[in-house]
Design a protein around this motif. Structure first.
Motif, PDB file in Angstrom:
ATOM      1  N   HIS A  21      -4.687 -11.239  -6.347  1.00 36.66           N
ATOM      2  CA  HIS A  21      -5.580 -12.327  -5.961  1.00 36.66           C
ATOM      3  C   HIS A  21      -5.091 -13.656  -6.523  1.00 36.66           C
ATOM      4  O   HIS A  21      -4.639 -13.740  -7.650  1.00 36.66           O
ATOM      5  N   TYR A  22      -5.204 -14.674  -5.686  1.00 32.76           N
ATOM      6  CA  TYR A  22      -4.923 -16.028  -6.141  1.00 32.76           C
ATOM      7  C   TYR A  22      -6.227 -16.669  -6.579  1.00 32.76           C
ATOM      8  O   TYR A  22      -7.295 -16.297  -6.129  1.00 32.76           O
ATOM      9  N   TYR A  23      -6.108 -17.641  -7.416  1.00 32.40           N
ATOM     10  CA  TYR A  23      -7.293 -18.328  -7.896  1.00 32.40           C
ATOM     11  C   TYR A  23      -7.768 -19.323  -6.849  1.00 32.40           C
ATOM     12  O   TYR A  23      -6.966 -20.030  -6.251  1.00 32.40           O
ATOM     13  N   PRO A  24      -9.097 -19.414  -6.622  1.00 32.99           N
ATOM     14  CA  PRO A  24      -9.593 -20.323  -5.587  1.00 32.99           C
ATOM     15  C   PRO A  24      -9.354 -21.789  -5.913  1.00 32.99           C
ATOM     16  O   PRO A  24      -9.210 -22.594  -5.019  1.00 32.99           O
ATOM     17  N   GLY A  25      -9.281 -22.157  -7.184  1.00 34.01           N
ATOM     18  CA  GLY A  25      -9.056 -23.548  -7.550  1.00 34.01           C
ATOM     19  C   GLY A  25      -7.594 -23.927  -7.594  1.00 34.01           C
ATOM     20  O   GLY A  25      -7.241 -25.004  -8.047  1.00 34.01           O
ATOM     21  N   ASN A  26      -6.724 -23.062  -7.137  1.00 37.16           N
ATOM     22  CA  ASN A  26      -5.289 -23.313  -7.188  1.00 37.16           C
ATOM     23  C   ASN A  26      -4.774 -23.518  -5.761  1.00 37.16           C
ATOM     24  O   ASN A  26      -4.403 -22.569  -5.086  1.00 37.16           O
ATOM     25  N   PRO A  27      -4.717 -24.760  -5.267  1.00 35.78           N
ATOM     26  CA  PRO A  27      -4.360 -24.981  -3.861  1.00 35.78           C
ATOM     27  C   PRO A  27      -2.901 -24.647  -3.541  1.00 35.78           C
ATOM     28  O   PRO A  27      -2.574 -24.359  -2.413  1.00 35.78           O
ATOM     29  N   ASP A  28      -2.021 -24.687  -4.527  1.00 36.37           N
ATOM     30  CA  ASP A  28      -0.604 -24.422  -4.271  1.00 36.37           C
ATOM     31  C   ASP A  28      -0.262 -22.940  -4.346  1.00 36.37           C
ATOM     32  O   ASP A  28       0.870 -22.556  -4.107  1.00 36.37           O
ATOM     33  N   PHE A  29      -1.234 -22.126  -4.697  1.00 39.45           N
ATOM     34  CA  PHE A  29      -1.041 -20.686  -4.838  1.00 39.45           C
ATOM     35  C   PHE A  29       0.089 -20.348  -5.801  1.00 39.45           C
ATOM     36  O   PHE A  29       0.908 -19.482  -5.550  1.00 39.45           O
ATOM     37  N   GLU A  30       0.167 -21.124  -6.873  1.00 39.33           N
ATOM     38  CA  GLU A  30       1.159 -20.828  -7.900  1.00 39.33           C
ATOM     39  C   GLU A  30       0.661 -19.652  -8.735  1.00 39.33           C
ATOM     40  O   GLU A  30      -0.532 -19.542  -9.010  1.00 39.33           O
ATOM     41  N   PRO A  31       1.556 -18.807  -9.157  1.00 45.76           N
ATOM     42  CA  PRO A  31       1.120 -17.693  -9.998  1.00 45.76           C
ATOM     43  C   PRO A  31       0.701 -18.187 -11.379  1.00 45.76           C
ATOM     44  O   PRO A  31       1.493 -18.753 -12.125  1.00 45.76           O
ATOM     45  N   LEU A  32      -0.559 -18.055 -11.664  1.00 42.10           N
ATOM     46  CA  LEU A  32      -1.088 -18.414 -12.970  1.00 42.10           C
ATOM     47  C   LEU A  32      -1.298 -17.136 -13.768  1.00 42.10           C
ATOM     48  O   LEU A  32      -1.580 -16.096 -13.208  1.00 42.10           O
ATOM     49  N   THR A  33      -1.165 -17.236 -15.058  1.00 43.95           N
ATOM     50  CA  THR A  33      -1.429 -16.051 -15.880  1.00 43.95           C
ATOM     51  C   THR A  33      -2.723 -16.263 -16.640  1.00 43.95           C
ATOM     52  O   THR A  33      -2.937 -17.299 -17.247  1.00 43.95           O
ATOM     53  N   GLU A  34      -3.562 -15.292 -16.572  1.00 36.31           N
ATOM     54  CA  GLU A  34      -4.847 -15.337 -17.254  1.00 36.31           C
ATOM     55  C   GLU A  34      -4.963 -14.085 -18.108  1.00 36.31           C
ATOM     56  O   GLU A  34      -4.680 -12.986 -17.639  1.00 36.31           O
ATOM     57  N   PRO A  35      -5.378 -14.223 -19.361  1.00 39.45           N
ATOM     58  CA  PRO A  35      -5.510 -13.019 -20.191  1.00 39.45           C
ATOM     59  C   PRO A  35      -6.688 -12.158 -19.747  1.00 39.45           C
ATOM     60  O   PRO A  35      -7.746 -12.665 -19.394  1.00 39.45           O
ATOM     61  N   ILE A  36      -6.474 -10.873 -19.748  1.00 37.70           N
ATOM     62  CA  ILE A  36      -7.524  -9.923 -19.397  1.00 37.70           C
ATOM     63  C   ILE A  36      -8.295  -9.590 -20.663  1.00 37.70           C
ATOM     64  O   ILE A  36      -7.719  -9.217 -21.682  1.00 37.70           O
ATOM     65  N   THR A  37      -9.604  -9.728 -20.611  1.00 36.84           N
ATOM     66  CA  THR A  37     -10.443  -9.395 -21.758  1.00 36.84           C
ATOM     67  C   THR A  37     -10.961  -7.972 -21.622  1.00 36.84           C
ATOM     68  O   THR A  37     -10.712  -7.304 -20.624  1.00 36.84           O
ATOM     69  N   PHE A 123      -6.645  -2.477 -27.527  1.00 37.24           N
ATOM     70  CA  PHE A 123      -7.047  -1.537 -28.569  1.00 37.24           C
ATOM     71  C   PHE A 123      -8.532  -1.666 -28.877  1.00 37.24           C
ATOM     72  O   PHE A 123      -9.228  -0.663 -29.035  1.00 37.24           O
ATOM     73  N   LEU A 124      -9.033  -2.896 -28.967  1.00 39.90           N
ATOM     74  CA  LEU A 124     -10.456  -3.094 -29.229  1.00 39.90           C
ATOM     75  C   LEU A 124     -11.312  -2.587 -28.071  1.00 39.90           C
ATOM     76  O   LEU A 124     -12.398  -2.033 -28.284  1.00 39.90           O
ATOM     77  N   THR A 125     -10.824  -2.744 -26.853  1.00 45.08           N
ATOM     78  CA  THR A 125     -11.533  -2.198 -25.694  1.00 45.08           C
ATOM     79  C   THR A 125     -11.577  -0.686 -25.759  1.00 45.08           C
ATOM     80  O   THR A 125     -12.623  -0.069 -25.541  1.00 45.08           O
ATOM     81  N   PHE A 126     -10.444  -0.069 -26.082  1.00 48.14           N
ATOM     82  CA  PHE A 126     -10.381   1.385 -26.230  1.00 48.14           C
ATOM     83  C   PHE A 126     -11.327   1.857 -27.327  1.00 48.14           C
ATOM     84  O   PHE A 126     -12.087   2.804 -27.140  1.00 48.14           O
ATOM     85  N   LEU A 127     -11.312   1.180 -28.443  1.00 48.12           N
ATOM     86  CA  LEU A 127     -12.164   1.560 -29.574  1.00 48.12           C
ATOM     87  C   LEU A 127     -13.644   1.420 -29.215  1.00 48.12           C
ATOM     88  O   LEU A 127     -14.452   2.321 -29.489  1.00 48.12           O
ATOM     89  N   GLY A 128     -14.006   0.328 -28.576  1.00 50.21           N
ATOM     90  CA  GLY A 128     -15.407   0.105 -28.219  1.00 50.21           C
ATOM     91  C   GLY A 128     -15.934   1.124 -27.228  1.00 50.21           C
ATOM     92  O   GLY A 128     -17.013   1.690 -27.412  1.00 50.21           O
ATOM     93  N   HIS A 129     -15.166   1.388 -26.173  1.00 50.17           N
ATOM     94  CA  HIS A 129     -15.608   2.359 -25.169  1.00 50.17           C
ATOM     95  C   HIS A 129     -15.638   3.774 -25.739  1.00 50.17           C
ATOM     96  O   HIS A 129     -16.546   4.555 -25.435  1.00 50.17           O
ATOM     97  N   SER A 130     -14.644   4.118 -26.555  1.00 47.80           N
ATOM     98  CA  SER A 130     -14.594   5.468 -27.130  1.00 47.80           C
ATOM     99  C   SER A 130     -15.746   5.714 -28.094  1.00 47.80           C
ATOM    100  O   SER A 130     -16.415   6.748 -28.020  1.00 47.80           O
TER     101      SER A 130
END
Length: 170
Positions: A21-37, A123-130
């Motif tokens: 998915h591209y970001y809706p606020g990115n008109p040039d459709f440049e690949p942006l990197t966003e950290p996954i939480t 790791f924190l996600t794994f720990l929390g869900h587990s």
């Protein structure tokens, strides 16, 4: 289909669909990197809370059947040994499913060009869900030992889960 397949496949489908998915606020459709939480890394892993309770209930359901109960009391092992073996198997399944889900989703998101996955966050996600699923499994195991039927086990589990919140509310 087993509990593990349901959770892992649903999370992988989400990860693969979100990768391109591209970001809706990115008109040039440049690949942006966003950290996954944590919540976005494995959004369907909280289903494990329900499945952990269901696994414990099905593991100890033989105690409510005459034939299964007779077999349980006739085997040469101590009751605590059988109990700990069943609980250990449930805990192994819980931790294994959550670990595999986080690992596969981390790889899926990490190989795309739009998201980044940090190891400490995973790791924190794994720990929390587990830990959350293990707490639910423990509460369900206590409720199963106290109750005699599936309906009363369900009610005991709900009341044991709600008791701390009610005490805090009071």
């Amino acid at each position: 289909i087993g509990y593990d397949a349901i959770i892992i496949v649903r999370n992988l489908l989400y990860a693969f669909s979100a990768r391109g998915h591209y970001y809706p606020g990115n008109p040039d459709f440049e690949p942006l990197t966003e950290p996954i939480t944590g919540g976005a890394l494995a959004p369907f892993t909280p289903l494990m809370l329900f499945f952990a309770s269901r696994m414990v209930t099905s593991m100890f359901s033989f105690l409510n059947e005459r034939k299964g109960s007779d077999f349980f009391h006739s085997i040469p092992y101590k009751r605590i040994c059988v109990y700990l073996s069943l609980i250990a198997s449930v805990c192994t399944w819980i931790v294994g499913i959550v670990f595999l889900t986080i690992l596969l989703n981390g790889i899926s998101f990490g190989t795309g060009s739009y998201y980044t996955v940090s190891i400490p966050n995973a790791f924190l996600t794994f720990l929390g869900h587990s830990v959350s699923a293990l707490v639910i499994a423990g509460i369900t195991a206590v409720a199963r030992m106290v109750s005699g039927t599936s309906a009363s086990c369900f009610l005991y589990t709900i009341s044991f889960l709600a008791a701390p919140r009610l005490l805090l509310l009071l």
